[in-house]
Write a protein that holds these residues in place. Sequence first.
Motif, mmCIF file in Angstrom:
data_model
loop_
_atom_site.group_PDB
_atom_site.id
_atom_site.type_symbol
_atom_site.label_atom_id
_atom_site.label_comp_id
_atom_site.label_asym_id
_atom_site.label_seq_id
_atom_site.Cartn_x
_atom_site.Cartn_y
_atom_site.Cartn_z
ATOM 1 N N PHE A 132 1.442 39.062 89.093
ATOM 2 C CA PHE A 132 2.154 37.972 89.575
ATOM 3 C C PHE A 132 2.923 38.421 90.884
ATOM 4 O O PHE A 132 2.703 37.662 91.953
ATOM 5 C CB PHE A 132 3.120 37.519 88.490
ATOM 6 C CG PHE A 132 3.957 36.379 88.994
ATOM 7 C CD1 PHE A 132 3.472 34.936 88.966
ATOM 8 C CD2 PHE A 132 5.196 36.487 89.667
ATOM 9 C CE1 PHE A 132 4.289 34.043 89.345
ATOM 10 C CE2 PHE A 132 5.805 35.290 89.839
ATOM 11 C CZ PHE A 132 5.650 34.122 89.750
ATOM 12 N N PHE A 133 3.542 39.261 90.908
ATOM 13 C CA PHE A 133 4.550 39.736 92.086
ATOM 14 C C PHE A 133 3.949 40.191 93.257
ATOM 15 O O PHE A 133 4.384 40.066 94.327
ATOM 16 C CB PHE A 133 5.648 40.647 91.435
ATOM 17 C CG PHE A 133 6.704 40.311 90.682
ATOM 18 C CD1 PHE A 133 7.299 39.198 90.820
ATOM 19 C CD2 PHE A 133 6.559 40.579 89.252
ATOM 20 C CE1 PHE A 133 8.324 38.743 89.873
ATOM 21 C CE2 PHE A 133 7.284 40.366 88.456
ATOM 22 C CZ PHE A 133 8.345 39.096 88.695
ATOM 23 N N SER A 134 2.502 40.623 93.094
ATOM 24 C CA SER A 134 1.704 41.081 94.167
ATOM 25 C C SER A 134 1.425 39.908 95.060
ATOM 26 O O SER A 134 0.893 40.213 96.039
ATOM 27 C CB SER A 134 0.551 42.042 93.582
ATOM 28 O OG SER A 134 -0.278 40.950 92.925
ATOM 29 N N ARG A 135 1.544 38.846 94.640
ATOM 30 C CA ARG A 135 1.166 37.724 95.688
ATOM 31 C C ARG A 135 2.122 37.369 96.651
ATOM 32 O O ARG A 135 1.911 36.611 97.733
ATOM 33 C CB ARG A 135 1.141 36.100 94.821
ATOM 34 C CG ARG A 135 0.223 36.218 93.659
ATOM 35 C CD ARG A 135 0.049 34.802 93.029
ATOM 36 N NE ARG A 135 1.514 34.396 92.351
ATOM 37 C CZ ARG A 135 1.761 33.098 92.791
ATOM 38 N NH1 ARG A 135 1.125 32.377 93.440
ATOM 39 N NH2 ARG A 135 2.990 32.806 91.973
ATOM 40 N N PHE A 136 3.223 38.169 96.829
ATOM 41 C CA PHE A 136 4.213 37.625 97.543
ATOM 42 C C PHE A 136 4.466 38.650 98.866
ATOM 43 O O PHE A 136 4.117 39.583 98.686
ATOM 44 C CB PHE A 136 5.710 37.588 96.901
ATOM 45 C CG PHE A 136 5.739 36.341 95.814
ATOM 46 C CD1 PHE A 136 5.447 35.170 95.960
ATOM 47 C CD2 PHE A 136 5.246 36.797 94.509
ATOM 48 C CE1 PHE A 136 5.441 33.882 95.255
ATOM 49 C CE2 PHE A 136 5.066 35.772 93.508
ATOM 50 C CZ PHE A 136 5.448 34.540 93.988
ATOM 51 N N SER A 137 5.182 38.059 99.870
ATOM 52 C CA SER A 137 5.508 38.915 101.008
ATOM 53 C C SER A 137 6.814 39.846 100.689
ATOM 54 O O SER A 137 6.886 41.070 100.940
ATOM 55 C CB SER A 137 5.861 37.920 102.137
ATOM 56 O OG SER A 137 4.646 37.197 102.452
#
Length: 266
Positions: free
Chosen positions: A126-131
């Motif tokens: 989930f968190f890998s989607r973000f900058s």
Amino acid sequence: MDTLSSPVLQEQPHIRSSEDRYSRIRLIRELDFGGIRSSRICVVGAGALGNEVIKNLALYAPSLMTVVDSDRVDYTNLGRCFLFDRSDAETHRSKAEAASSRARLLNPDCSVECFPMDATTLDHTFFSRFSVVIGCVDSIRTRLHLNSNCYYAGIPYIDGGIDGLNGRIQVVLPPRTACYECTLNGSHMDSVDSEYSCGGREASFPSRRIPSEPAVAGIVGSIQSLEAVKIVSHLRKEGTLLLYDGRTCILSELEVQFSPICPNHT
Ligand SMILES: [Zn+2]
């Protein structure tokens, strides 16, 4: 004329056609405005710190702002969370939903999605989607979860915390810098353990209520949002740990060393 004393905040009679709501931000040449607008930012926690971070970043309108919080608004939040109102408290509205809807009102250009759920149920995919991921939570257990999952995914993590007149901001840039868990000592870990019962399940007793001062929350949340803007503008090359003392208004920077026992670097 001193620009701080000039009437720059007054409405200007002759607005050039090239000017829009972002024109003053674009004047800051160090910032990569295009990079900010195309960034995807996750804010975990929509309390006092989260309100400040969400407000500041909504004004930039990143490509996506995601708000995660499983809690609901109550009357005690109204003393420190300006994105919520009385009706939110009366209906016990989801904090993530209330903050997201107010962010859209602040800037209709801003794409906001909300996840009214416990952040510890979300993993590194989930968190890998973000900058960048910004932690605005009280619980050390939740912060450890955010820190370790972001570190594993290689996503910058900005942790913020307040306790009365004290504030704390840590910028973690994996894999170059030490992480949040590197800074914890035995008493911190004891407090994490106290969130669990002897059987390893979540304990039912309430955690300590953290004293919250609106201006200190505003300062810490503003620094968190500024650090996020600097990261996506490629201005932040090193991690940092900043401690704010509201009594003296002094912000101190500490060097954080890798801990030889931190599990995130093995
Ligand atoms: Zn570490």
